[in-house]
Design an enzyme around this catalytic site. Structure first.
Site, PDB file in Angstrom:
ATOM      1  N   HIS A 114      29.362  -0.141 -78.544  1.00 50.78           N
ATOM      2  CA  HIS A 114      27.935  -0.740 -78.137  1.00 50.78           C
ATOM      3  C   HIS A 114      27.495  -1.901 -78.923  1.00 50.78           C
ATOM      4  CE1 HIS A 114      23.962  -0.249 -76.078  1.00 50.78           C
ATOM      5  NE2 HIS A 114      23.647  -1.026 -77.109  1.00 50.78           N
ATOM      6  N   GLU A 115      27.379  -1.551 -79.999  1.00 53.67           N
ATOM      7  CA  GLU A 115      26.824  -2.655 -81.121  1.00 53.67           C
ATOM      8  C   GLU A 115      27.919  -3.627 -81.328  1.00 53.67           C
ATOM      9  OE1 GLU A 115      23.878  -2.310 -81.666  1.00 53.67           O
ATOM     10  OE2 GLU A 115      23.721  -0.485 -81.157  1.00 53.67           O
ATOM     11  N   HIS A 118      27.272  -6.411 -78.733  1.00 52.64           N
ATOM     12  CA  HIS A 118      26.133  -7.145 -79.113  1.00 52.64           C
ATOM     13  C   HIS A 118      26.496  -8.244 -79.903  1.00 52.64           C
ATOM     14  CE1 HIS A 118      22.954  -5.198 -76.826  1.00 52.64           C
ATOM     15  NE2 HIS A 118      23.142  -4.199 -77.322  1.00 52.64           N
ATOM     16  N   HIS A 138      20.842  -6.218 -72.611  1.00 55.14           N
ATOM     17  CA  HIS A 138      21.682  -5.326 -71.908  1.00 55.14           C
ATOM     18  C   HIS A 138      21.762  -5.854 -70.179  1.00 55.14           C
ATOM     19  CE1 HIS A 138      20.178  -2.482 -75.069  1.00 55.14           C
ATOM     20  NE2 HIS A 138      21.607  -2.417 -75.258  1.00 55.14           N
TER      21      HIS A 138
END
Length: 323
Positions: A114-115, A118, A138
């Site tokens: 997830h990170e 980003h 998101h």
């Protein structure tokens, strides 16, 4: 035209078909780690391989990956930071050690991915990522790339985590409002935080609270010192800490409760009234009088922790600890 998150996501997805030889090797190593019996996860090694497989090799060396012992409200965080030249070209990725250390290793892997998504967008689209179509990073681009990674590797990368019990466990500083909102759901006037920051004007909801409720927040709970922290205290600091305990006992409140409260009960013993005559054995009635309660408060010695009556504590300190 500037690259958007959605455009950067399409570029990353297109690199998965077909896989290069280097990507195939990384995928094989990832499989060995993901399905290993080792309960721990080497996030640095795994991140290096994910960089090769999913993110076009763009993340290293610009992205710094680390565990954080202070991150307790979210499972991970990714932020754009300045480099040595003062330009925002470095990315710092942190995973929460308190929230993830007792969770299944799959949660650590999904949070890392997830990170990493980003981080990929910060490198490819810079500030436009955090200011995208939904304002949180998101948006459509994130969802597109996360969905592709989930389908490719059978992961479960989501927008939000569900570690609510773990997060609440670290919210040990608690304030209670004395106004009408303490009767309203869902918060019932409670504010819980992991750090000692009282509710105030810096909170976005503060002005609305003053208009609709107008109550005052009072701290009702806070974490105590650990045994290790207590042993490092000096005798003077321990004595001051004991005074706080004494004040809380006298006020009938728990240590850490800064609110006004009715006086609580203290230890009592029944004594015969002072009649000038020798008291009879326990249980014998005394003619013309009644038993009275003398309050006797026991306190712990700040040096040896021995329970001593409040009236005798000074004598105890002189006799036992001032030689």
């Amino acid at each position: 035209m500037s690259l958007t998150d959605e455009g950067a996501a399409i570029q990353a997805i297109s690199s998965l078909d077909p896989l290069t030889e280097t990507q195939v090797t990384a995928q094989r190593e990832i499989t060995n780690i993901v399905y290993s019996d080792d309960p721990s996860v080497d996030i640095h090694e795994l991140f290096r391989m994910y960089n090769t497989l999913y993110f076009r090799g763009l993340l290293l060396p610009r992205v710094e990956v680390s565990w954080s012992s202070r991150l307790t409200l979210c499972a991970g965080i990714c932020e754009l930071t300045k480099d040595d030249q003062g330009k925002y070209r470095r990315v710092r990725l942190k995973l929460s050690e308190p929230l993830l250390k007792y969770r299944p290793r799959s949660d650590t892997i999904n949070t890392l991915l997830h990170e990493a998504i980003h981080a990929y967008f910060f490198i490819t689209t810079s500030w436009r990522h955090s200011r995208g179509d939904d304002g949180t990073g998101h948006g459509a681009g994130f969802l597109l790339l996360a969905d592709a990674i989930n389908n490719h590797g059978d992961y479960l990368v989501t927008v939000f985590h569900t570690f609510h019990d773990e997060v609440d466990r670290y919210r040990t500083h608690v304030w209670q409002c004395d106004g009408p909102c303490k009767e309203r759901s869902p918060f019932f006037g409670l504010v819980k935080r992991s750090m000692d920051r009282a509710p105030g004007q810096s909170d976005t909801w503060w002005k609305r609270h003053e208009e609709e409720c107008g109550g005052t927040y009072c701290k009702i709970s806070e974490p105590g010192l650990t045994k290790e922290q207590i042993t490092k205290l000096s005798a003077k600091e321990r004595a001051g800490r004991q005074k706080n305990k004494l004040d809380s006992w006298m006020n009938g409140t728990k240590e850490g409760n800064k609110c006004n409260a009715p006086r609580g009960a203290v230890a009592q013993k029944l004594l015969a009234p002072n009649t000038g005559a020798r008291s009879k054995r326990p249980g014998s009635p005394i003619e013309g009088s009644f038993a009275i309660a003398e309050k006797k408060l026991l306190v712990a010695c700040p040096i040896c922790d021995l329970a001593v009556s409040e009236q005798e504590i000074n004598e105890h300190l002189d006799a036992k600890h001032m030689r």
